[in-house]
Design a protein around this motif. Structure first.
Motif, short mmCIF file in Angstrom:
data_model
loop_
_atom_site.label_atom_id
_atom_site.label_comp_id
_atom_site.label_asym_id
_atom_site.label_seq_id
_atom_site.Cartn_x
_atom_site.Cartn_y
_atom_site.Cartn_z
N GLN A 113 43.12 32.44 24.66
CA GLN A 113 44.48 32.08 25.08
C GLN A 113 45.19 33.29 25.65
OE1 GLN A 113 46.11 30.28 21.43
NE2 GLN A 113 47.17 28.86 22.78
N LEU A 114 45.10 34.40 24.94
CA LEU A 114 45.78 35.62 25.37
C LEU A 114 45.20 36.12 26.69
CD1 LEU A 114 47.85 37.79 24.92
CD2 LEU A 114 46.27 38.91 23.33
N VAL A 115 43.88 36.11 26.82
CA VAL A 115 43.25 36.55 28.07
C VAL A 115 43.70 35.64 29.22
CG1 VAL A 115 41.04 36.70 29.31
CG2 VAL A 115 41.25 37.68 27.02
N GLY A 116 43.71 34.34 28.99
CA GLY A 116 44.14 33.40 30.02
C GLY A 116 45.59 33.63 30.42
N TRP A 117 46.46 33.87 29.45
CA TRP A 117 47.87 34.11 29.74
C TRP A 117 48.02 35.40 30.56
CZ3 TRP A 117 51.71 37.71 28.98
CH2 TRP A 117 53.02 37.26 29.23
N LEU A 118 47.31 36.43 30.17
CA LEU A 118 47.39 37.70 30.90
C LEU A 118 46.84 37.56 32.32
CD1 LEU A 118 46.34 40.14 28.08
CD2 LEU A 118 48.53 40.16 29.28
N GLU A 119 45.74 36.81 32.50
CA GLU A 119 45.21 36.60 33.84
C GLU A 119 46.23 35.86 34.70
OE1 GLU A 119 41.37 34.78 33.34
OE2 GLU A 119 40.42 36.69 32.86
N GLY A 120 46.91 34.88 34.11
CA GLY A 120 47.96 34.17 34.84
C GLY A 120 49.09 35.11 35.23
N LEU A 121 49.46 36.00 34.31
CA LEU A 121 50.50 36.99 34.60
C LEU A 121 50.08 37.89 35.76
CD1 LEU A 121 53.22 38.31 33.68
CD2 LEU A 121 51.82 39.80 32.23
N PHE A 122 48.82 38.35 35.74
CA PHE A 122 48.33 39.23 36.80
C PHE A 122 48.29 38.49 38.14
CE2 PHE A 122 45.73 41.47 33.29
CZ PHE A 122 46.85 42.15 32.86
N HIS A 123 47.88 37.24 38.14
CA HIS A 123 47.87 36.45 39.38
C HIS A 123 49.29 36.27 39.91
CE1 HIS A 123 43.62 35.62 39.57
NE2 HIS A 123 43.62 35.17 38.33
N GLY A 124 50.24 36.06 39.00
CA GLY A 124 51.63 35.93 39.41
C GLY A 124 52.16 37.21 40.04
N ILE A 125 51.78 38.33 39.48
CA ILE A 125 52.19 39.63 40.03
C ILE A 125 51.60 39.79 41.43
CG2 ILE A 125 51.92 42.13 39.81
CD1 ILE A 125 52.02 41.66 36.73
N GLN A 126 50.31 39.49 41.58
CA GLN A 126 49.67 39.61 42.89
C GLN A 126 50.33 38.69 43.92
OE1 GLN A 126 45.62 38.76 41.75
NE2 GLN A 126 45.07 40.93 41.69
N ALA A 127 50.62 37.46 43.53
CA ALA A 127 51.26 36.52 44.46
C ALA A 127 52.64 37.02 44.86
CB ALA A 127 51.36 35.14 43.82
N SER A 128 53.37 37.57 43.92
CA SER A 128 54.70 38.10 44.21
C SER A 128 54.61 39.27 45.19
CB SER A 128 55.37 38.53 42.92
OG SER A 128 56.62 39.11 43.17
N LEU A 129 53.66 40.17 44.95
CA LEU A 129 53.49 41.31 45.86
C LEU A 129 53.11 40.85 47.26
CD1 LEU A 129 51.63 43.84 43.53
CD2 LEU A 129 53.99 43.98 44.35
N PHE A 130 52.21 39.87 47.35
CA PHE A 130 51.82 39.34 48.65
C PHE A 130 53.02 38.74 49.36
CE2 PHE A 130 50.36 35.83 51.35
CZ PHE A 130 49.56 36.54 52.23
N ALA A 131 53.82 37.97 48.65
CA ALA A 131 55.01 37.35 49.26
C ALA A 131 56.00 38.41 49.72
CB ALA A 131 55.67 36.40 48.27
N GLN A 132 56.17 39.47 48.94
CA GLN A 132 57.08 40.55 49.34
C GLN A 132 56.57 41.25 50.59
OE1 GLN A 132 57.49 42.97 45.84
NE2 GLN A 132 59.13 41.70 45.01
N GLN A 133 55.26 41.48 50.67
CA GLN A 133 54.70 42.12 51.85
C GLN A 133 54.86 41.23 53.08
OE1 GLN A 133 50.71 42.90 50.53
NE2 GLN A 133 51.25 44.87 49.61
N ALA A 134 54.61 39.95 52.92
CA ALA A 134 54.77 39.02 54.05
C ALA A 134 56.22 38.97 54.50
CB ALA A 134 54.29 37.62 53.65
N ALA A 135 57.15 38.92 53.56
CA ALA A 135 58.58 38.89 53.90
C ALA A 135 59.00 40.19 54.58
CB ALA A 135 59.41 38.64 52.66
#
Length: 158
Positions: A113-135
């Motif tokens: 559960q913890l690993v899955g939650w952390l992976e989701g957090l990391f994916h969210g961070i990556q998506a946010s960074l990608f969106a910021q770069q695109a913007a």
């Protein structure tokens, strides 16, 4: 006046001719804040290694007790590095153990559960960074257009 961190919502990516968002609309929300990202990454790697270890061999009572302590310490350390919203979510998604000495399967499930939650957090961070770069790239194009600069086009046109 100190600069405020900027975060861009991927749904608000600029289209050509759209004005750049103002800082009031793009300020980082409390729910998006990670005060110590390197620490979160280290803890994530450790938790994943512990899950792999717990899967590979059966644990005796002492090993299960120790893994429970490590798991609870990790949750506490992670919570201290996250915003209140993220820490609350972590607590809801990965609750503490009820038993003094959890079973092998309880430990494996909690670690997964913890690993899955952390992976989701990391994916969210990556998506946010990608969106910021695109913007940021779109804002640069919009700025160049507003200044009358000719758009750069690859190749030669005859």
């Amino acid at each position: 006046m100190p600069e405020r961190p900027i975060s861009v919502d991927p749904d608000e990516v600029l289209s050509p001719g759209t004005a750049a968002p103002t800082p009031e609309f793009t300020a980082v929300e409390e729910s998006d804040f990670i005060s110590q990202p390197a620490k979160v990454m280290r803890l994530g790697a450790m938790v994943k290694s512990l899950l792999d270890e717990a899967r590979s061999a059966p644990l005796d009572e002492q090993g299960r007790r120790r893994l429970k302590e490590i798991h609870e310490t990790t949750l506490h350390e992670l919570s201290g590095s996250l915003s209140t919203d993220l820490a609350d979510e972590l607590q809801r998604m990965v609750p503490s153990f009820r038993a003094e000495v959890p079973s092998d399967s309880e430990l494996r499930l909690a670690q997964a559960q913890l690993v899955g939650w952390l992976e989701g957090l990391f994916h969210g961070i990556q998506a946010s960074l990608f969106a910021q770069q695109a913007a940021a790239a779109q804002m640069e194009v919009a700025r160049d257009r507003s200044l009358g600069a000719a758009p750069e086009r690859p190749g030669t046109y005859l």
